[in-house]
Design a protein around this motif. Structure first.
Motif, short mmCIF file in Angstrom:
data_model
loop_
_atom_site.label_atom_id
_atom_site.label_comp_id
_atom_site.label_asym_id
_atom_site.label_seq_id
_atom_site.Cartn_x
_atom_site.Cartn_y
_atom_site.Cartn_z
N LEU A 1 3.08 19.72 -9.15
CA LEU A 1 3.56 19.75 -7.51
C LEU A 1 3.04 18.38 -6.98
CD1 LEU A 1 5.14 21.07 -5.35
CD2 LEU A 1 3.42 22.24 -4.74
N TYR A 2 4.22 17.66 -6.55
CA TYR A 2 3.70 16.47 -5.72
C TYR A 2 4.19 16.96 -4.22
CZ TYR A 2 3.61 14.34 -10.21
OH TYR A 2 3.37 14.16 -11.41
N LEU A 3 3.22 16.24 -3.12
CA LEU A 3 3.38 16.76 -1.85
C LEU A 3 3.02 15.46 -1.00
CD1 LEU A 3 4.06 18.88 0.44
CD2 LEU A 3 1.48 19.16 0.37
N LEU A 4 3.95 15.00 -0.07
CA LEU A 4 3.63 13.87 0.61
C LEU A 4 3.13 14.36 2.06
CD1 LEU A 4 6.98 11.72 0.17
CD2 LEU A 4 4.65 11.34 -1.05
N ASN B 1 0.91 -13.85 1.58
CA ASN B 1 2.15 -13.86 1.77
C ASN B 1 2.72 -12.62 2.74
OD1 ASN B 1 4.54 -15.10 2.19
ND2 ASN B 1 5.42 -14.23 0.22
N GLU B 2 2.57 -11.30 2.03
CA GLU B 2 3.10 -10.35 2.82
C GLU B 2 1.99 -9.05 2.62
OE1 GLU B 2 6.90 -8.99 1.64
OE2 GLU B 2 7.54 -10.91 0.70
N LEU B 3 2.02 -8.33 3.68
CA LEU B 3 1.44 -7.13 3.67
C LEU B 3 2.42 -5.86 4.06
CD1 LEU B 3 -1.41 -5.27 3.54
CD2 LEU B 3 -1.68 -5.76 5.88
N ASN B 4 2.68 -4.78 3.06
CA ASN B 4 3.60 -3.82 3.37
C ASN B 4 3.02 -2.63 3.32
OD1 ASN B 4 5.98 -5.58 3.85
ND2 ASN B 4 5.73 -6.29 1.76
N PHE B 5 3.69 -1.44 3.47
CA PHE B 5 3.16 -0.17 3.51
C PHE B 5 4.44 0.72 3.23
CE2 PHE B 5 0.81 -2.36 6.95
CZ PHE B 5 -0.56 -2.03 6.41
N LEU B 6 4.13 1.59 2.37
CA LEU B 6 5.34 2.42 1.97
C LEU B 6 5.36 3.73 2.80
CD1 LEU B 6 7.53 2.86 -0.07
CD2 LEU B 6 6.20 4.47 -1.58
N HIS B 7 6.39 4.03 3.52
CA HIS B 7 6.63 5.16 4.44
C HIS B 7 6.72 6.20 3.90
CE1 HIS B 7 8.39 7.64 7.28
NE2 HIS B 7 9.67 7.46 7.18
N THR B 8 5.59 6.83 3.43
CA THR B 8 5.46 8.48 2.85
C THR B 8 5.37 9.28 3.55
OG1 THR B 8 3.28 7.82 2.40
CG2 THR B 8 4.90 7.07 0.62
N GLY B 9 5.14 9.41 4.94
CA GLY B 9 4.94 10.49 5.75
C GLY B 9 5.91 11.06 6.41
N ILE C 1 0.87 -1.10 -0.07
CA ILE C 1 -0.12 0.10 -0.05
C ILE C 1 1.01 1.30 0.24
CG2 ILE C 1 -1.80 1.32 1.24
CD1 ILE C 1 -2.66 -1.26 2.21
N GLN C 2 0.83 2.15 -0.97
CA GLN C 2 1.57 3.38 -1.06
C GLN C 2 0.76 4.59 -1.08
OE1 GLN C 2 4.85 2.23 -4.29
NE2 GLN C 2 3.19 1.36 -4.90
N GLY C 3 1.14 5.41 -0.57
CA GLY C 3 0.62 6.78 -0.55
C GLY C 3 -0.32 7.07 0.81
N PRO C 4 -1.01 8.23 0.62
CA PRO C 4 -1.56 9.09 -0.65
C PRO C 4 -0.42 10.08 -0.75
CG PRO C 4 -2.44 9.61 1.30
CD PRO C 4 -1.69 8.57 1.91
N VAL C 5 -0.46 10.69 -2.05
CA VAL C 5 0.11 11.50 -2.66
C VAL C 5 -0.63 12.68 -3.01
CG1 VAL C 5 1.96 12.53 -4.16
CG2 VAL C 5 2.13 10.11 -2.98
#
Length: 443
Positions: free
Chosen positions: A95-98, A218-226, A64-68
């Motif tokens: 413009l992209y913002l995290l 198998n896996e549940l992952n999260f992208l560290h975007t904050g 799971i990635q984001g939000p952006v």
């Protein structure tokens, strides 16, 4: 005249010759042992293939990635052609913002599957995502506030296997609900994405929240975007692997596990905001470096257990042959080398029994069935050879200790080396004790 006692022939009674032949037999038995290990690896490969087909019909690993926040702005572009004719046109940039703060709370319930003799593990997850964005720093980005298209702001996020999504996500922004749609253009920073369009209030940040009801495997992952990312994860799985980032706190017991992470932006390779590039979050190396999550790892599946068991086959055969050799020396009974071959063959066939039964009834029952059958066979055979039931019973007890010892080692993970070393020390000490009674010079 008294007849002189006949001396035993060197090729039948020499202790050293027989020990050499036994050692040679042990080396020969390594060949079928290696074949069995190859068979186990092959069967494990079939299992992975079957698991893959089950997972394909369910859902794959989830990231799971984001939000952006994507905020478009317009800019006047001046161009001069070859005839020095100047034209001015308007272009749209991004413009992209995290997020400033990102909070994720996930509850995972595993879902077992079976196809033939093979098992696979999927999961259902409820993932609640909340957080907030601060107002964009336009001066740092060199953007005129008058050029920003606040009414065309977008919030985008991504799920790696979208077929695992079980609900239509509804994004709440400042109390207003928006239904997510598939993001289809090339501007989004993910390979696959969902988005909402909403009017962003000028010079203000906002809060957001949404719920993902999804399935995966198998896996549940999260992208560290904050800028700060907090993750709370709980599951009924009892053997988690937390990968690169160990949780700040965790609790693992018979009912499952819970874990939590608190990550700062120093640990992520992404800027807080950037201009015009949709590739910042696409680098696989950076994604791997900023991924938090869990692998629902099998503690030791049956093929790994069997493979580990076969690695002790040489040790078991060696100890068994030595025990039988000591028994025949102490009781002054001779066992023909061919009988050693048959006993060794029975101990090799043991592993094919273990493999075939484990696919049907599981490793533990297979180990019991195979061990009892092999020990009983060898005990009866030994009793007929030595014509001594007591020796045969003693020999079967010794084999039971050997197989029980290996079983305990296989069940252990972190302590297997310690217990294995202690057990081997005791076995060697026992053999040393009983070998004292043998007159090695007797021919």
């Amino acid at each position: 005249m008294r007849e002189q006692p006949q001396k035993p022939s060197w090729h039948t009674d020499s202790v050293l010759i027989k020990l050499g032949i036994i050692a040679f037999l042990i080396l020969l038995l390594l060949i079928p042992s290696s074949w069995i290990q190859s068979l186990i690896i092959e069967r494990e490969g079939y299992q992975q293939t079957e698991r893959g087909s089950v997972i394909k019909n369910w859902a794959d690993t989830q990231l799971i990635q984001g939000p952006v926040l994507m905020l478009p702005y317009k800019k006047q572009i001046t161009e001069t052609d070859a005839q020095k004719k100047v034209t001015i046109h308007e272009a749209i940039f991004m413009l992209y913002l995290l997020p400033q703060n990102l909070r994720i709370k996930a509850a995972v319930k595993t879902e077992p599957f079976q196809k033939g003799v093979y098992d696979a593990t999927g999961y259902n997850a409820q993932v609640a995502i909340t957080g907030d964005f601060t107002q964009p720093n336009l001066s740092e980005a060199g953007i005129d506030p008058a050029e920003v298209l606040y009414d065309k702001a977008r919030l985008v996020f991504s799920i790696s296997d979208i077929k695992g999504l079980k609900n239509n996500p509804v994004i709440n922004i400042q109390g207003q609900n928006y239904n997510a749609d598939v993001a289809a253009d090339d501007l989004i920073p993910f390979e696959k994405g969902l988005q909402i369009n909403f009017p962003l209030q000028k010079d203000k940040g906002f809060n957001f929240s949404y719920l993902l009801n999804l399935k995966g495997s198998n896996e549940l992952n999260f992208l560290h975007t904050g800028k700060t990312t907090d993750v709370e994860l709980s599951s009924d799985w009892r053997s988690p692997d937390f990968g690169r980032f160990m949780p700040d706190s965790k609790n693992i017991n018979e009912k499952g596990f819970s874990a939590s992470w608190h990550m700062l932006y120093y640990n992520r390779p992404f800027p807080q905001q950037w201009l015009n590039s949709n590739q910042v979050l696409a680098n696989q190396k950076d994604i791997k470096a900023a991924t938090i999550g869990v692998k629902l790892q099998l503690p030791i599946d049956q093929y790994r257990k069997i493979l580990r068991t076969t690695k002790y086959s040489t040790l078991i055969i060696l100890l068994t042959f030595i025990s039988l050799f000591l028994a025949e020396m102490i009781k002054n009974e001779r066992v023909h080398v061919f009988n050693y071959v048959l006993i060794g063959a029975a101990m090799v066939v043991y592993y094919t029994l273990l493999l075939s039964f484990s696919e049907q009834v599981g490793y533990n029952w297979a180990y019991l069935i195979s061990s009892v059958s092999t020990i009983a066979l060898i005990a009866v055979f030994t009793a007929s050879l030595l014509k001594n039931n007591i020796v045969a019973i003693t020999f079967s007890l010794i084999l039971s200790i050997f197989y029980g010892f290996i079983y305990i080692i296989i069940q252990l993970e972190e302590l297997s080396l310690l217990f294995g070393s202690i057990g081997l020390f005791v076995i060697v000490a026992t053999l040393m004790y009983f070998s004292r009674k043998i007159n090695w010079d007797k021919q």
